[in-house]
Design a protein around this motif. Structure first.
Motif, PDB file in Angstrom:
ATOM      1  N   HIS A  80      -3.961 -12.478  -6.394  1.00 12.44           N
ATOM      2  CA  HIS A  80      -3.072 -13.623  -6.594  1.00 12.44           C
ATOM      3  C   HIS A  80      -2.274 -13.555  -7.898  1.00 12.44           C
ATOM      4  N   ILE A  81      -1.993 -12.381  -8.347  1.00  9.86           N
ATOM      5  CA  ILE A  81      -1.109 -12.203  -9.501  1.00  9.86           C
ATOM      6  C   ILE A  81       0.296 -12.061  -8.930  1.00  9.86           C
ATOM      7  N   VAL A  82       1.117 -13.040  -9.218  1.00  6.56           N
ATOM      8  CA  VAL A  82       2.428 -13.153  -8.585  1.00  6.56           C
ATOM      9  C   VAL A  82       3.449 -12.292  -9.333  1.00  6.56           C
ATOM     10  N   PRO A  83       4.280 -11.541  -8.571  1.00 10.55           N
ATOM     11  CA  PRO A  83       5.322 -10.769  -9.262  1.00 10.55           C
ATOM     12  C   PRO A  83       6.357 -11.710  -9.877  1.00 10.55           C
ATOM     13  N   TYR A  98       0.829  -1.205   0.000  1.00 17.75           N
ATOM     14  CA  TYR A  98       0.000   0.000   0.000  1.00 17.75           C
ATOM     15  C   TYR A  98       0.866   1.259   0.000  1.00 17.75           C
ATOM     16  N   HIS A  99       1.975   1.218   0.692  1.00 17.45           N
ATOM     17  CA  HIS A  99       2.853   2.375   0.776  1.00 17.45           C
ATOM     18  C   HIS A  99       3.762   2.519  -0.434  1.00 17.45           C
ATOM     19  N   ILE A 100       3.826   1.498  -1.247  1.00 18.51           N
ATOM     20  CA  ILE A 100       4.664   1.533  -2.444  1.00 18.51           C
ATOM     21  C   ILE A 100       3.821   1.866  -3.664  1.00 18.51           C
ATOM     22  N   CYS A 101       2.707   1.115  -3.846  1.00 20.76           N
ATOM     23  CA  CYS A 101       1.910   1.270  -5.064  1.00 20.76           C
ATOM     24  C   CYS A 101       0.533   0.622  -4.845  1.00 20.76           C
ATOM     25  N   LYS A 102      -0.517   1.391  -5.076  1.00 19.07           N
ATOM     26  CA  LYS A 102      -1.879   0.875  -4.880  1.00 19.07           C
ATOM     27  C   LYS A 102      -2.197  -0.228  -5.901  1.00 19.07           C
ATOM     28  N   ARG A 103      -1.628  -0.117  -7.088  1.00 17.26           N
ATOM     29  CA  ARG A 103      -1.849  -1.138  -8.109  1.00 17.26           C
ATOM     30  C   ARG A 103      -1.271  -2.487  -7.646  1.00 17.26           C
ATOM     31  N   GLU A 104      -0.111  -2.454  -7.008  1.00 19.59           N
ATOM     32  CA  GLU A 104       0.487  -3.684  -6.494  1.00 19.59           C
ATOM     33  C   GLU A 104      -0.415  -4.338  -5.452  1.00 19.59           C
ATOM     34  N   VAL A 105      -1.090  -3.530  -4.656  1.00 20.09           N
ATOM     35  CA  VAL A 105      -2.031  -4.073  -3.662  1.00 20.09           C
ATOM     36  C   VAL A 105      -3.080  -4.910  -4.377  1.00 20.09           C
ATOM     37  N   TRP A 106      -3.658  -4.333  -5.416  1.00 18.58           N
ATOM     38  CA  TRP A 106      -4.711  -5.040  -6.150  1.00 18.58           C
ATOM     39  C   TRP A 106      -4.159  -6.314  -6.790  1.00 18.58           C
ATOM     40  N   LEU A 107      -2.992  -6.237  -7.431  1.00 21.69           N
ATOM     41  CA  LEU A 107      -2.394  -7.403  -8.093  1.00 21.69           C
ATOM     42  C   LEU A 107      -2.099  -8.511  -7.076  1.00 21.69           C
ATOM     43  N   MET A 108      -1.507  -8.139  -5.950  1.00 24.57           N
ATOM     44  CA  MET A 108      -1.169  -9.129  -4.923  1.00 24.57           C
ATOM     45  C   MET A 108      -2.443  -9.761  -4.356  1.00 24.57           C
ATOM     46  N   TYR A 109      -3.435  -8.946  -4.066  1.00 24.60           N
ATOM     47  CA  TYR A 109      -4.684  -9.455  -3.507  1.00 24.60           C
ATOM     48  C   TYR A 109      -5.364 -10.430  -4.467  1.00 24.60           C
ATOM     49  N   ARG A 141       6.661  -4.923 -12.910  1.00 27.90           N
ATOM     50  CA  ARG A 141       6.909  -3.988 -14.027  1.00 27.90           C
ATOM     51  C   ARG A 141       6.198  -4.412 -15.296  1.00 27.90           C
ATOM     52  N   GLU A 142       6.276  -5.697 -15.626  1.00 29.30           N
ATOM     53  CA  GLU A 142       5.705  -6.158 -16.897  1.00 29.30           C
ATOM     54  C   GLU A 142       4.183  -6.012 -16.947  1.00 29.30           C
ATOM     55  N   TYR A 143       3.522  -6.012 -15.798  1.00 27.39           N
ATOM     56  CA  TYR A 143       2.062  -5.826 -15.795  1.00 27.39           C
ATOM     57  C   TYR A 143       1.684  -4.374 -16.095  1.00 27.39           C
ATOM     58  N   CYS A 144       2.582  -3.484 -15.812  1.00 25.52           N
ATOM     59  CA  CYS A 144       2.288  -2.064 -15.990  1.00 25.52           C
ATOM     60  C   CYS A 144       2.884  -1.487 -17.271  1.00 25.52           C
ATOM     61  N   TYR A 145       4.034  -1.989 -17.668  1.00 26.03           N
ATOM     62  CA  TYR A 145       4.757  -1.331 -18.764  1.00 26.03           C
ATOM     63  C   TYR A 145       5.073  -2.243 -19.947  1.00 26.03           C
ATOM     64  N   ALA A 146       4.512  -3.443 -19.998  1.00 27.12           N
ATOM     65  CA  ALA A 146       4.802  -4.346 -21.127  1.00 27.12           C
ATOM     66  C   ALA A 146       4.070  -3.909 -22.374  1.00 27.12           C
ATOM     67  N   GLN A 160     -12.360  -3.539  -6.003  1.00 26.78           N
ATOM     68  CA  GLN A 160     -12.542  -3.088  -7.382  1.00 26.78           C
ATOM     69  C   GLN A 160     -12.382  -4.273  -8.339  1.00 26.78           C
ATOM     70  N   THR A 161     -13.076  -4.202  -9.465  1.00 25.65           N
ATOM     71  CA  THR A 161     -12.989  -5.288 -10.443  1.00 25.65           C
ATOM     72  C   THR A 161     -11.743  -5.198 -11.321  1.00 25.65           C
ATOM     73  N   GLU A 162     -11.146  -4.024 -11.371  1.00 26.16           N
ATOM     74  CA  GLU A 162      -9.918  -3.832 -12.170  1.00 26.16           C
ATOM     75  C   GLU A 162      -8.874  -3.130 -11.309  1.00 26.16           C
ATOM     76  N   PRO A 163      -7.600  -3.326 -11.663  1.00 20.30           N
ATOM     77  CA  PRO A 163      -6.560  -2.665 -10.862  1.00 20.30           C
ATOM     78  C   PRO A 163      -6.588  -1.151 -11.063  1.00 20.30           C
ATOM     79  N   PRO A 164      -6.113  -0.412 -10.069  1.00 21.21           N
ATOM     80  CA  PRO A 164      -5.974   1.039 -10.250  1.00 21.21           C
ATOM     81  C   PRO A 164      -5.057   1.337 -11.443  1.00 21.21           C
ATOM     82  N   GLU A 165      -5.217   2.499 -11.996  1.00 18.16           N
ATOM     83  CA  GLU A 165      -4.374   2.904 -13.125  1.00 18.16           C
ATOM     84  C   GLU A 165      -2.904   2.931 -12.713  1.00 18.16           C
ATOM     85  N   VAL A 166      -2.039   2.783 -13.688  1.00 15.53           N
ATOM     86  CA  VAL A 166      -0.603   2.857 -13.444  1.00 15.53           C
ATOM     87  C   VAL A 166      -0.247   4.278 -13.021  1.00 15.53           C
ATOM     88  N   GLU A 167       0.460   4.374 -11.913  1.00 19.87           N
ATOM     89  CA  GLU A 167       0.990   5.665 -11.462  1.00 19.87           C
ATOM     90  C   GLU A 167       2.490   5.491 -11.279  1.00 19.87           C
TER      91      GLU A 167
END
Length: 163
Positions: free
Chosen positions: A24-27, A11-22, A158-163, A140-147
């Motif tokens: 079960h999308i593995v880094p 949460y303190h790094i990136c809100k999008r990562e919170v959604w991805l981790m929750y 990275r690849e989920y946001c910038y691929a 939310q049904t979709e991850p937050p936008e890339v910030e």
């Protein structure tokens, strides 16, 4: 929903990562930063009790003095210190809710640095707000936008946001 320390950290790094981790999308497990963190965790503090599960959370290490419990969170650097501090504060709040008094230590073995962490009332209120926000993000049904932020360059997602 059971928030855990990892979600608090993300949460303190990136809100999008919170959604991805929750969700079960593995880094990227081959990411060198993730591998280095895993290695540091394995080789440090080998004489301490590690990976202590308590309810829905898991502490890196636990040390006990004569009259006090200390929970330790091992990190490879202090680059994410605020995120790590709140992760540890969350663990301390879980223990407090169970009637266990403890303090925390952020451990940076490669920097030979330790930071003491104590749970204060204002931080408990902040944790409740963070947990509410994590609930909103994860519902939310979709991850937050890339910030883009300063942490993106070393992110395992990275690849989920910038691929």
């Amino acid at each position: 929903m059971n928030v855990n320390g990892t979600l608090i950290w993300y949460y303190h790094i990136c809100k999008r990562e919170v959604w991805l981790m929750y969700n079960h999308i593995v880094p990227d497990q081959n990411d060198e930063n993730i591998a280095l963190g895993r290695f540091m965790h394995e080789i440090t503090y080998q004489r301490q009790e590690k990976e202590i599960s308590f309810g829905h959370v898991k502490f890196d290490i636990m040390m006990q003095t004569k009259d006090h419990i200390v929970i330790g969170e091992t990190k490879k650097s202090d680059r994410y210190e605020e995120a790590s501090r709140y992760q540890l504060l969350y663990y301390l709040s879980v223990l407090k809710e169970a009637g266990i008094s403890a303090s925390g230590l952020l451990l940076y073995p490669s920097q030979k640095k330790r930071v003491k962490v104590e749970l204060a009332l204002n931080e408990e209120k902040k944790l409740k707000e963070i947990i509410r926000n994590i609930d909103i993000i994860c519902s939310q049904t979709e991850p937050p936008e890339v910030e883009k932020n300063r942490f993106c360059k070393r992110c395992g997602y990275r690849e989920y946001c910038y691929a």
